[in-house]
Design an enzyme around this catalytic site. Sequence first.
Site, PDB file in Angstrom:
ATOM      1  N   LYS A  33      -2.164  -8.790  -1.439  1.00  0.00           N
ATOM      2  CA  LYS A  33      -1.660  -7.595  -2.129  1.00  0.00           C
ATOM      3  C   LYS A  33      -0.144  -7.587  -2.249  1.00  0.00           C
ATOM      4  CE  LYS A  33      -0.957  -4.075   0.278  1.00  0.00           C
ATOM      5  NZ  LYS A  33      -1.002  -2.887   1.157  1.00  0.00           N
ATOM      6  N   THR A  34       0.563  -7.895  -1.147  1.00  0.00           N
ATOM      7  CA  THR A  34       2.029  -7.837  -1.169  1.00  0.00           C
ATOM      8  C   THR A  34       2.598  -8.830  -2.168  1.00  0.00           C
ATOM      9  OG1 THR A  34       2.042  -7.183   1.156  1.00  0.00           O
ATOM     10  CG2 THR A  34       4.111  -7.990   0.250  1.00  0.00           C
ATOM     11  N   ASP A 224       1.839   1.938  -3.449  1.00  0.00           N
ATOM     12  CA  ASP A 224       1.106   1.068  -2.538  1.00  0.00           C
ATOM     13  C   ASP A 224       0.260   1.929  -1.590  1.00  0.00           C
ATOM     14  OD1 ASP A 224       0.252  -1.171  -1.209  1.00  0.00           O
ATOM     15  OD2 ASP A 224       2.097  -1.443  -0.049  1.00  0.00           O
ATOM     16  N   GLN A 255     -10.335   0.953   3.264  1.00  0.00           N
ATOM     17  CA  GLN A 255      -9.353   1.036   4.338  1.00  0.00           C
ATOM     18  C   GLN A 255      -8.673   2.412   4.373  1.00  0.00           C
ATOM     19  OE1 GLN A 255      -7.013  -2.657   5.181  1.00  0.00           O
ATOM     20  NE2 GLN A 255      -7.833  -3.348   3.218  1.00  0.00           N
TER      21      GLN A 255
END
Length: 757
Positions: A33-34, A224, A255
């Site tokens: 993701k980052t 984010d 999550q």
Amino acid sequence: MKDYLAGLNEPQREAVTHIDGPLMIIAGAGSGKTRVLTYRIAYLIEKGVDPFNILALTFTNKAAEEMRHRIEKVIGPEAKNLWMGTFHSVFSKILRFDGHKLGYTSNFTIYDTDDSKSLLRSIIKEMGLDDKAYKPNYVLNRISAAKNNLISWQMYNENPSFAAEDIAAQMPELGRIYKTYALRCFSANAMDFDDLLFNTNVLFRDHLDVLNKYQHKFRHVMVDEFQDTNISQYLITRKLAAVSQNICVVGDDAQSIYAFRGANIQNILNFKKDYPDLKVVKLEQNYRSTKNIVNAANSVIAKNKAQLEKNIFSDNEEGEKIEVIRAMSDNEEGRLIAHEIFEGRLRGLKNSDFAILYRTNAQSRAFEEALRKIDIPYRIIGGLSFYQRKEIKDILAYLRFTVNQQDEEAFKRIINTPKRGIGDTSVAKIIVLASEHQTSIWNIVSNIQFYMEGRTANAVAGFADLIKSYTVMMEEGKDAHTLAMHVAKTSGLLHELYMDKTVEGVARHENVQELLNSIRSFVDNDENEDKSLSSFLQTVSLLTTADEDDDGDAEKVTLMTIHGAKGLEFKHVFVVGLEENLFPSQMMLKSRDDLEEERRLFYVAITRAEKQLTLSYAQQRYTWGKLTYCEPSRFLEEIDSRYLRFGDKGIPQTFEPSFAPKKQATRPVVIGEPVKRASANALKPVQPPVQAHVPSADFEPSDTSKLKVGDKVEHQKFGFGEVKKLEAFSGSTKAHILFEREGEKTLLLSFAKLRIL
């Protein structure tokens, strides 16, 4: 395009290059993701978007800084012009610029939780209410929930349903406390963390010129960890993106674990309703974990009904099965895990490769004790924050009051610290005088001769002169470090700590020195254009626990709650305390929504592991001083048994001479037995009798200093075997021995009792 696009898989590349219109990136655990966020921002800038027109919102300052540095490596120094940071840091910046429209000055103080609770305690006491009935922690949570749902104190007091709830909870004065708290914060020129969001919403609602300015400034908005946003955060971002419609949200509904902080999973589940033209990209490949770990996690989260459809997979190696350990007690659980870590180090793993994750902070005790007994260093994440230590808060309160003399909480903290003969009664009198004369506390303090006389008045006047001298230095433009050093010395705090030669006193003095070092670092950092005290305090007030560095020695086993572990990864993870009413928590069994959040928390715990995962539970543990018998967690049964191996683990006798934990009531390890899945009792494997090795009559430990590969040996417990490999380890030697009955074992020769045949 650029080389960096070549290193992306197809969905990642699709997410990076889609730059017009609303976009939702469903990013599974360990899916890169980052990297996607970083490259997407770099791609926008390459396509001609001015970095000043990009807003990227993260959940920790550390994540923002890491991303900024990655972007800088791709596009260069232009990355410094991005508006990137946490919701609170970005919105506090907006409020510094435009908060005057709401009646605040640009140097407003940001109250932390301790400040808020202190103020509430004062209000409850002044109102003559019982603080046992009106617990500050509960009251603050109630006020926080109201603000996160954009309910002002006026709306709260006008709503009869809130009044009815408060009466039913036997706290009918909650509305009046909320009103008083809000007005006191405002008069102190202070906002708490919830106010930063609440007031930004008010600012955009009531001042359309300000909203219009930022809507045209931020042509691209990225969020984010979108699954962790609350209603307030989502409304702000939706308003900011209303003109351009260029909003990109990144998250994973599986999550979403922060409902207790106000996070609303519906924001991500229903995002498409607000944006019918939404483009959805799913990052489903997990690069972090083995196939066994990923598949086990999938088998758990599949039990949740409220979720977005996705298929998380891994192309990594199959990996070891997940080990389930049953312990007799919580103390034995601690010992077993500690020895698992010890054995892992024998196999070449480092302390920092291990993490012990638990549901509540209170569970750490057994693991701390067990690790200490065998000299394994550890660190606890989420304990007492550096900035929450008394000596640090004392210095910071002086600095806060220097910047903002309306800060009532800072004043109460420092007026008699160090002691200068101004007691609680005198402080209360000053606060009452300020209220009676409808003026600020500082106005009373700086003109005390008109209101009080005698020794106390002289002490207050001396304090006022001290603060005035600090203010003059600040107005002269002295940087944060010069001013902080002067305050530490002249306030008497540094001298008082220096004179305390106890172990605790020395540690406190070192902590203050470390704070001064951090301020020096802030001033010396070329990226910080504003080196003033006010700028430093803004930075510190927005730090979260996750942003703080540890003690500088990362070569330690990590102990932390699962909530704190989100976003982290470790080679070997232990998820402990898997018992009903502990995990899932008894508090989270009231509704399906609560239970599904607990299951998501378990999913997060599983997916922190890269190579190995161990799950453990105790058959009994002490709870509130009483020994209780425990049932294995339902979550253990929800994992597909194909990915598990079960066994009761006893302490290896090999290590007894060193740290000598006494023999347990458990039997030797038996792994890989068939286990029925019908009920919780299936997790207590039925074991066939194990014929223990009976040592030879002439058994006597040999001198192993000349042991060599190929030697035949006998061990008291494991029986007969052959040495397959020898290697140096921590000043000793570890031997890999293939035993006839027990298979290969790794033993440390300085502890092992071996008879050479």
